[in-house]
Design a protein around this motif. Structure first.
Motif, mmCIF file in Angstrom:
data_model
loop_
_atom_site.group_PDB
_atom_site.id
_atom_site.type_symbol
_atom_site.label_atom_id
_atom_site.label_comp_id
_atom_site.label_asym_id
_atom_site.label_seq_id
_atom_site.Cartn_x
_atom_site.Cartn_y
_atom_site.Cartn_z
ATOM 1 N N SER A 28 0.827 -1.212 0.000
ATOM 2 C CA SER A 28 0.000 0.000 0.000
ATOM 3 C C SER A 28 0.857 1.256 0.000
ATOM 4 N N LEU A 29 1.923 1.265 0.775
ATOM 5 C CA LEU A 29 2.817 2.428 0.791
ATOM 6 C C LEU A 29 3.545 2.583 -0.542
ATOM 7 N N LYS A 30 3.995 1.465 -1.105
ATOM 8 C CA LYS A 30 4.738 1.516 -2.365
ATOM 9 C C LYS A 30 3.871 2.028 -3.511
ATOM 10 N N LEU A 31 2.614 1.567 -3.572
ATOM 11 C CA LEU A 31 1.725 1.939 -4.672
ATOM 12 C C LEU A 31 0.799 3.108 -4.327
ATOM 13 N N ASN A 32 0.953 3.662 -3.121
ATOM 14 C CA ASN A 32 0.140 4.795 -2.655
ATOM 15 C C ASN A 32 -1.355 4.458 -2.704
ATOM 16 N N LEU A 33 -1.706 3.320 -2.124
ATOM 17 C CA LEU A 33 -3.091 2.861 -2.093
ATOM 18 C C LEU A 33 -3.745 3.318 -0.789
ATOM 19 N N THR A 34 -5.004 3.727 -0.865
ATOM 20 C CA THR A 34 -5.665 4.272 0.324
ATOM 21 C C THR A 34 -6.883 3.475 0.774
ATOM 22 N N SER A 35 -7.280 2.449 0.042
ATOM 23 C CA SER A 35 -8.457 1.683 0.437
ATOM 24 C C SER A 35 -8.303 0.237 -0.003
ATOM 25 N N ILE A 36 -9.171 -0.603 0.519
ATOM 26 C CA ILE A 36 -9.161 -2.013 0.116
ATOM 27 C C ILE A 36 -9.530 -2.145 -1.357
ATOM 28 N N ALA A 37 -10.375 -1.257 -1.841
ATOM 29 C CA ALA A 37 -10.741 -1.288 -3.264
ATOM 30 C C ALA A 37 -9.518 -0.982 -4.129
ATOM 31 N N ASP A 38 -8.722 0.002 -3.730
ATOM 32 C CA ASP A 38 -7.489 0.311 -4.463
ATOM 33 C C ASP A 38 -6.534 -0.876 -4.451
ATOM 34 N N LEU A 39 -6.394 -1.513 -3.291
ATOM 35 C CA LEU A 39 -5.470 -2.630 -3.155
ATOM 36 C C LEU A 39 -5.868 -3.786 -4.071
ATOM 37 N N LYS A 45 -5.300 -3.303 -12.143
ATOM 38 C CA LYS A 45 -5.841 -1.935 -12.031
ATOM 39 C C LYS A 45 -7.232 -1.826 -12.635
ATOM 40 N N SER A 46 -8.055 -2.786 -12.308
ATOM 41 C CA SER A 46 -9.408 -2.859 -12.840
ATOM 42 C C SER A 46 -10.324 -1.866 -12.130
ATOM 43 N N HIS A 47 -10.822 -0.916 -12.896
ATOM 44 C CA HIS A 47 -11.738 0.095 -12.348
ATOM 45 C C HIS A 47 -13.063 -0.535 -11.930
ATOM 46 N N ASN A 48 -13.547 -1.477 -12.709
ATOM 47 C CA ASN A 48 -14.801 -2.152 -12.383
ATOM 48 C C ASN A 48 -14.690 -2.967 -11.101
ATOM 49 N N LEU A 49 -13.548 -3.605 -10.892
ATOM 50 C CA LEU A 49 -13.338 -4.352 -9.663
ATOM 51 C C LEU A 49 -13.316 -3.413 -8.456
ATOM 52 N N ALA A 50 -12.693 -2.252 -8.603
ATOM 53 C CA ALA A 50 -12.656 -1.273 -7.510
ATOM 54 C C ALA A 50 -14.066 -0.814 -7.141
#
Length: 184
Positions: free
Chosen positions: A93-104, A111-116
């Protein structure tokens, strides 16, 4: 039993105290983080267990005396045995700058937008009963302390929801950064 005006005054004083603690926590966050990170995590686990203790666990324990144990054992076992897994998620999460479980999950699966979007909807639906239980606990407690009932339950629930939403906006989601902490 308290008169309604006194109960409202105590409630606003308590909410004001919470806002003050959050303000001080945000203002002195760099000094507080080094000293109190373990205490903050322990308090958040305490908040997790509080509403279940108040409304969920007695009902479950009355039907089956073992059914309430997973609520408490799950987080304990997770932090004891799955700590390397949690650390790996934190590093990614820190490496990819992710802020939520959906982002992860979206980042891990192309990087599926529909999955998020799907994960966000599932998380929202999954947390709604927990949020409703918290609100129910607050309304129920207020009802028990009232001398005379002047507001309908849903009126008071709406007021509490708006105050909590305001608190979240002011102190929770002003900036979205993966490294940001909210000690308040």
């Amino acid at each position: 039993m308290f008169p309604n005006w006194q109960l409202a005054g105590l409630s606003f004083a308590y909410i004001g105290l919470l806002f003050f603690i959050a303000y001080v926590g945000d203002k002195y966050r760099h000094k507080l983080l080094r000293k109190s990170q373990a205490i903050i995590y322990a308090l958040t686990l305490g908040v997790y267990c509080t509403s279940w203790s108040f409304l969920g666990t007695p009902g479950q324990a009355s039907n089956n005396f073992i059914s309430h144990l997973p609520i408490y054992l799950g987080p304990i076992l997770l932090f004891i045995f799955a700590w390397p897994f949690i650390q790996r998620i934190i590093r990614v999460s820190l490496k990819l700058n992710l802020t939520s479980i959906a982002d992860l999950l979206a980042a891990r699966f192309g990087k599926s937008h529909n999955l998020a979007i799907l994960v966000t909807i599932v998380a929202l639906i999954g947390t709604m009963p927990y949020i409703a239980l918290q609100l129910k606990a607050i309304v129920y407690t207020f009802q028990q302390l009232q001398a005379e009932q002047s507001l309908a339950n849903w009126h008071f629930g709406l007021v509490v929801s708006l105050v909590l939403a305001g608190f979240t906006i002011v102190f929770g989601v002003r900036n979205i950064d993966v490294t940001e902490r909210h000690p308040g």
